[in-house]
Design an enzyme around this catalytic site. Structure first.
Site, PDB file in Angstrom:
ATOM      1  CG  HIS A 125      -0.366  -0.013   2.525  1.00 50.55           C
ATOM      2  ND1 HIS A 125      -1.030   0.424   3.650  1.00 50.55           N
ATOM      3  CD2 HIS A 125       0.867  -0.383   2.950  1.00 50.55           C
ATOM      4  CE1 HIS A 125      -0.242   0.309   4.707  1.00 50.55           C
ATOM      5  NE2 HIS A 125       0.902  -0.177   4.311  1.00 50.55           N
ATOM      6  CG  HIS A 126       3.987   2.127   2.164  1.00 46.29           C
ATOM      7  ND1 HIS A 126       3.173   2.978   2.880  1.00 46.29           N
ATOM      8  CD2 HIS A 126       4.415   1.185   3.041  1.00 46.29           C
ATOM      9  CE1 HIS A 126       3.114   2.560   4.138  1.00 46.29           C
ATOM     10  NE2 HIS A 126       3.847   1.472   4.255  1.00 46.29           N
ATOM     11  CB  CYS A 127       3.754   0.708  -4.546  1.00 45.04           C
ATOM     12  SG  CYS A 127       4.453   0.916  -6.198  1.00 45.04           S
ATOM     13  CG  ASN A 169       2.258   6.543   1.214  1.00 48.02           C
ATOM     14  OD1 ASN A 169       2.332   5.338   1.486  1.00 48.02           O
ATOM     15  ND2 ASN A 169       3.311   7.242   0.811  1.00 48.02           N
TER      16      ASN A 169
END
Length: 323
Positions: A125-127, A169
């Site tokens: 979920h940070h990509c 993010n």
């Protein structure tokens, strides 16, 4: 349950230089086999996402950047990767992540067809489309949702319930101005990534304090999951079920017990199943050796409560809906 042995990252012990247990996905499957919940015939084999798949979300410029070992070393936070030839990085580090990404995309379609699916990996979920980070090289959550919107009739609204200890993010940046996607994010407000811009995409933001424990956490999760699903009934829920909320996690900074994690997953699945909303679960972060056992225990609990069942997987395989 979607999985491939290719999920696991093993290369000369380099994977041990990151706090992440890069073999946890295989351990989850082994625990489920020991408990006789699944056999090989009930596992849907994940297929590696191709460049063509990845380009549904990622820019060509970003994918080209991954051909540089130092970029991958930065994203995965394993500095020695910097010194490896890129063909090895592709095979030993990125291929497992691409296979998990393919697994999330496949699990999205399975969830719509059968009401639920669990990818034992994924949850990067940070990509976002043009930037990786925090061990996340591909935007599997964004990809799964975009694939469903483009290719599965009747799927036009999605809700992301992100309960990893870190702010998600990546998908937040990707869906910043997309009104079809509702994002709920519950995270430790003080840790990575602290992405103020991405926070603007969160429709239901729950920021936690250091050391938050079970009672407060579960009450907040229950209240906000119910609130989110009452506010908008989506065609699919993507549930990012990070176990880095576990007490003692070196990066999460929260203090949730193993039983609290099992209960959390139950709360989310009950809310989805009682409303007849398909749910796709990905396992995301979790940086302790005992997280694999907790994920397996949670899946067993969901099965025992009738929130997931293996008949649907057997039916699915016999009808080969994975076209």
């Amino acid at each position: 349950i979607v999985y491939s042995p290719d999920y696991n990252i093993t290369f000369m012990g380099l994977e041990k230089l990151h706090p992440f247990d890069a073999g946890k996905w295989g351990k989850v499957i082994n625990f489920l086999k020991e408990e006789k919940l699944i056999g090989d015939d009930l596992i849907v084999q994940a297929r590696e996402a191709t460049d063509e798949d990845l380009l549904v979300v990622h820019t060509r410029r970003y994918l080209n950047k991954l051909k540089w070992s130092f970029v991958v070393a930065t994203i995965t936070e394993i500095p020695p990767v910097l010194f490896l030839p890129n063909f090895l990085v592709q095979r030993k580090v990125l291929k497992p992540l691409r296979t998990q990404t393919g697994g999330t995309i496949m699990a999205g379609k399975l969830a719509v067809d059968r009401g639920w699916a669990i990818n034992v990996g994924g949850g990067f979920h940070h990509c976002s489309s043009d930037k990786g980070g925090g061990f996340c090289a591909y935007a599997d959550i964004t990809l799964a949702i975009k694939f469903l919107f483009e290719r599965v009739p009747g799927v036009s609204k999605a809700t992301i319930i992100d309960l990893d200890a870190h702010q998600g993010n990546g998908h937040e940046r990707d869906f910043m101005n997309d009104h079809r996607v509702y994002i709920m994010d519950v995270y430790n407000r003080y840790i990575y990534p602290g992405d103020g811009f991405a926070k603007r995409a969160i429709k239901r933001k729950v920021e936690l304090e250091w050391g938050t424990e079970d009672t407060e956490y579960l009450q907040k999760v229950h209240t906000h999951v119910e609130g989110a699903l009452n506010e908008l009934k989506p065609d699919i829920i993507v549930y990012n079920a990070g176990t880095d909320i576990l007490d003692g996690d070196p990066l999460g900074g929260l203090a949730i017990s193993p039983q609290g994690i099992v209960k959390r997953d139950e709360v989310v699945f009950k809310a989805a199943r009682s409303r007849g909303i398909p749910i796709l679960m990905v396992t995301s972060g979790g940086y302790q050796k005992r997280t694999a056992r907790i994920i397996a225990d949670s899946i067993l609990n969901l099965h025992n409560l009738g929130l997931i069942d293996n008949h649907s997987v057997a039916w699915l395989l016999s009808h080969s809906l994975l076209g």
